[in-house]
Scaffold this motif. Structure first.
Motif, PDB file in Angstrom:
ATOM      1  N   ASN A   1      40.430  25.080  37.842  1.00  0.00           N
ATOM      2  CA  ASN A   1      41.372  26.009  37.206  1.00  0.00           C
ATOM      3  C   ASN A   1      40.633  27.127  36.478  1.00  0.00           C
ATOM      4  O   ASN A   1      41.022  28.298  36.535  1.00  0.00           O
ATOM      5  CB  ASN A   1      42.271  25.252  36.229  1.00  0.00           C
ATOM      6  CG  ASN A   1      43.306  24.411  36.952  1.00  0.00           C
ATOM      7  OD1 ASN A   1      43.593  24.643  38.135  1.00  0.00           O
ATOM      8  ND2 ASN A   1      43.852  23.429  36.275  1.00  0.00           N
ATOM      9  N   LEU A   2      39.573  26.732  35.796  1.00  0.00           N
ATOM     10  CA  LEU A   2      38.797  27.735  35.076  1.00  0.00           C
ATOM     11  C   LEU A   2      38.118  28.692  36.059  1.00  0.00           C
ATOM     12  O   LEU A   2      38.027  29.899  35.808  1.00  0.00           O
ATOM     13  CB  LEU A   2      37.745  27.059  34.199  1.00  0.00           C
ATOM     14  CG  LEU A   2      38.295  26.384  32.932  1.00  0.00           C
ATOM     15  CD1 LEU A   2      37.213  25.547  32.251  1.00  0.00           C
ATOM     16  CD2 LEU A   2      38.837  27.420  31.967  1.00  0.00           C
TER      17      LEU A   2
ATOM     18  N   LYS B   1      39.220  29.535  39.028  1.00  0.00           N
ATOM     19  CA  LYS B   1      40.260  30.433  39.541  1.00  0.00           C
ATOM     20  C   LYS B   1      40.602  31.508  38.508  1.00  0.00           C
ATOM     21  O   LYS B   1      40.775  32.688  38.839  1.00  0.00           O
ATOM     22  CB  LYS B   1      41.523  29.640  39.872  1.00  0.00           C
ATOM     23  CG  LYS B   1      41.426  28.798  41.124  1.00  0.00           C
ATOM     24  CD  LYS B   1      42.740  28.049  41.356  1.00  0.00           C
ATOM     25  CE  LYS B   1      42.580  27.034  42.473  1.00  0.00           C
ATOM     26  NZ  LYS B   1      43.824  26.215  42.656  1.00  0.00           N
ATOM     27  N   LEU B   2      40.708  31.050  37.294  1.00  0.00           N
ATOM     28  CA  LEU B   2      41.101  31.982  36.228  1.00  0.00           C
ATOM     29  C   LEU B   2      40.017  33.036  36.003  1.00  0.00           C
ATOM     30  O   LEU B   2      40.308  34.174  35.648  1.00  0.00           O
ATOM     31  CB  LEU B   2      41.354  31.201  34.942  1.00  0.00           C
ATOM     32  CG  LEU B   2      42.299  31.852  33.931  1.00  0.00           C
ATOM     33  CD1 LEU B   2      43.628  32.181  34.562  1.00  0.00           C
ATOM     34  CD2 LEU B   2      42.498  30.912  32.760  1.00  0.00           C
ATOM     35  N   ARG B   3      38.762  32.646  36.215  1.00  0.00           N
ATOM     36  CA  ARG B   3      37.668  33.591  36.032  1.00  0.00           C
ATOM     37  C   ARG B   3      37.755  34.729  37.040  1.00  0.00           C
ATOM     38  O   ARG B   3      37.444  35.871  36.743  1.00  0.00           O
ATOM     39  CB  ARG B   3      36.331  32.875  36.171  1.00  0.00           C
ATOM     40  CG  ARG B   3      35.133  33.785  35.868  1.00  0.00           C
ATOM     41  CD  ARG B   3      33.838  32.997  35.777  1.00  0.00           C
ATOM     42  NE  ARG B   3      33.510  32.347  37.035  1.00  0.00           N
ATOM     43  CZ  ARG B   3      33.394  31.019  37.154  1.00  0.00           C
ATOM     44  NH1 ARG B   3      33.599  30.228  36.111  1.00  0.00           N
ATOM     45  NH2 ARG B   3      33.091  30.486  38.314  1.00  0.00           N
ATOM     46  N   LYS B   4      38.204  34.400  38.195  1.00  0.00           N
ATOM     47  CA  LYS B   4      38.278  35.409  39.260  1.00  0.00           C
ATOM     48  C   LYS B   4      39.597  36.159  39.264  1.00  0.00           C
ATOM     49  O   LYS B   4      39.789  37.062  40.086  1.00  0.00           O
ATOM     50  CB  LYS B   4      38.090  34.725  40.616  1.00  0.00           C
ATOM     51  CG  LYS B   4      36.725  34.098  40.786  1.00  0.00           C
ATOM     52  CD  LYS B   4      36.627  33.353  42.105  1.00  0.00           C
ATOM     53  CE  LYS B   4      35.271  32.685  42.239  1.00  0.00           C
ATOM     54  NZ  LYS B   4      35.177  31.863  43.491  1.00  0.00           N
ATOM     55  N   THR B   5      40.478  35.813  38.342  1.00  0.00           N
ATOM     56  CA  THR B   5      41.810  36.424  38.311  1.00  0.00           C
ATOM     57  C   THR B   5      41.886  37.417  37.155  1.00  0.00           C
ATOM     58  O   THR B   5      41.478  37.105  36.030  1.00  0.00           O
ATOM     59  CB  THR B   5      42.898  35.352  38.119  1.00  0.00           C
ATOM     60  OG1 THR B   5      42.771  34.369  39.144  1.00  0.00           O
ATOM     61  CG2 THR B   5      44.279  35.984  38.176  1.00  0.00           C
ATOM     62  N   ASP B   6      42.397  38.619  37.440  1.00  0.00           N
ATOM     63  CA  ASP B   6      42.611  39.610  36.394  1.00  0.00           C
ATOM     64  C   ASP B   6      43.974  39.385  35.753  1.00  0.00           C
ATOM     65  O   ASP B   6      45.001  39.350  36.450  1.00  0.00           O
ATOM     66  CB  ASP B   6      42.542  41.023  36.977  1.00  0.00           C
ATOM     67  CG  ASP B   6      41.115  41.403  37.331  1.00  0.00           C
ATOM     68  OD1 ASP B   6      40.928  42.257  38.219  1.00  0.00           O
ATOM     69  OD2 ASP B   6      40.189  40.846  36.705  1.00  0.00           O
ATOM     70  N   LEU B   7      43.957  39.242  34.455  1.00  0.00           N
ATOM     71  CA  LEU B   7      45.211  39.049  33.721  1.00  0.00           C
ATOM     72  C   LEU B   7      45.711  40.338  33.069  1.00  0.00           C
ATOM     73  O   LEU B   7      46.861  40.391  32.625  1.00  0.00           O
ATOM     74  CB  LEU B   7      45.017  37.988  32.622  1.00  0.00           C
ATOM     75  CG  LEU B   7      44.672  36.578  33.105  1.00  0.00           C
ATOM     76  CD1 LEU B   7      44.489  35.656  31.903  1.00  0.00           C
ATOM     77  CD2 LEU B   7      45.744  36.023  34.039  1.00  0.00           C
TER      78      LEU B   7
END
Lengths: 172, 153
Positions: free
Chosen positions: B8-9, B11-17
């Motif tokens: 999850n982390l 994925k979140l690292r590669k995702t722009d929020l």
């Protein structure tokens, strides 16, 4: 020592602003506050350069500025974002659900899941987990950001991981 | 750490929020801020900017310091005509001649030290009745001119 031009600083902004926003968001749990803090980080960094100072490592400096901005935010804000280890499992923890800005449903669920897990950690552990696994900072850079020794960072990181494991195991 | 959490982390690292509009809007604000607060000339990278003033040789600096020291010494050693000098005491004042209608009279030492009348005892005009035999009578000198002719005629 690197001399930075205005265009180089704009390039740093374009590269690191999304990560700084993400770092601030998982610390303060509010999109608007995270945006304000991230913008303040870059203007303060530029003011630091405009006063004739130099920066050796821009990335570590930006995260350090963000860390200080969040500390000031906690001091001035009336919101209580700290979750003590001793209150774990005793009270119902209300997590601010400010994920409405996330358009993708899968990403939204991902963010909520991570926020749930990280929110139950003490702030010091949460910060180290975010810096290490979310922002991929090295132990040396984390030490510069948090003003701890590298050995202390390693020990705290190990304890944070163990604590997160226990939280994940409880919630399944 | 749990594998799921790690994934999850990751994925979140590669995702722009972040909001792309926010990123663009803040970039414009940052550019305006940079224009209002430019870098100092010595810190601008990408060009060989020469220093504003050339470094002075050491001899020139020493000569300038020596000249300043000499001028300061000359300035502070000048005699000053100020009114701060104390007034002379009365005893130090010179005795100026006193003007009179007949001319100036310089006080003489005798007059200056003349005793006061009260200090001088008056001599007695007649001998006392208890005077002894060794007191010789005072010869009486006539006030009239002598009638003894000169032996020269």
């Amino acid at each position: 020592m690197e001399h930075i031009t205005e265009e180089q600083f704009i390039a740093y902004y374009q590269e690191y602003a999304p990560n700084i926003f993400k770092y601030c968001y998982f610390r303060v749990h509010s999109k608007e506050d995270a945006e304000d803090l991230a913008a303040k980080v870059f203007t303060k960094t530029w003011d630091y350069l405009a006063h004739g100072n130099t920066i050796d490592r821009m990335r570590a400096f930006l995260y350090r500025s963000a860390h200080n901005a969040i500390v000031d935010f906690y001091k001035t804000s009336k919101k209580d974002q700290e979750v003590s280890i001793h209150t774990f499992g005793e009270d119902t923890i209300d997590i601010p659900d400010d994920t409405s800005f996330v358009k993708d449903a899968e990403t939204k669920m991902l963010v909520q899941n991570i926020k749930q897990q990280l929110h139950e950690l003490p702030d010091a552990y949460r910060e180290i987990i975010i810096l290490r696994y979310l922002d991929e900072l090295s132990i040396e850079e984390i030490a510069k950001v948090t003003e701890m020794t590298e050995n202390n960072v390693s020990v705290k990181l190990h304890r944070a991981v163990e604590k997160l494991k226990s939280i994940v195991a409880i919630h399944g | 750490m749990d594998k799921n959490t790690l994934e999850n982390l990751e994925k979140l690292r590669k995702t722009d929020l972040h909001d792309p509009e926010w990123l663009s809007r803040e970039e414009q604000k940052l550019r305006a801020h940079i224009k209002n607060s430019p870098l100092p000339p010595s810190r601008r990278g990408g060009s060989n900017v020469p220093p504003v003033l050339p470094p002075l040789p050491l001899a020139v600096i020493i000569a300038a310091l020596a000249a300043c020291a000499i001028l300061a010494g000359v300035y502070f050693s000048r005699p000053t005509n100020t009114s701060l000098s104390p007034e002379p005491s009365p005893s130090m004042q010179l005795k100026t001649p006193e003007p009179t209608p007949f001319g100036t009279v310089t006080p003489t030492p005798e007059e200056s030290v003349a005793p006061s009348p009260s200090e001088t005892p008056l001599p007695s005009s007649s001998p006392s009745p208890d005077a002894t035999s060794h007191s010789t009578p005072t010869p009486v000198v006539s006030a009239t001119p002598s009638l003894i002719p000169h032996s020269g005629n």
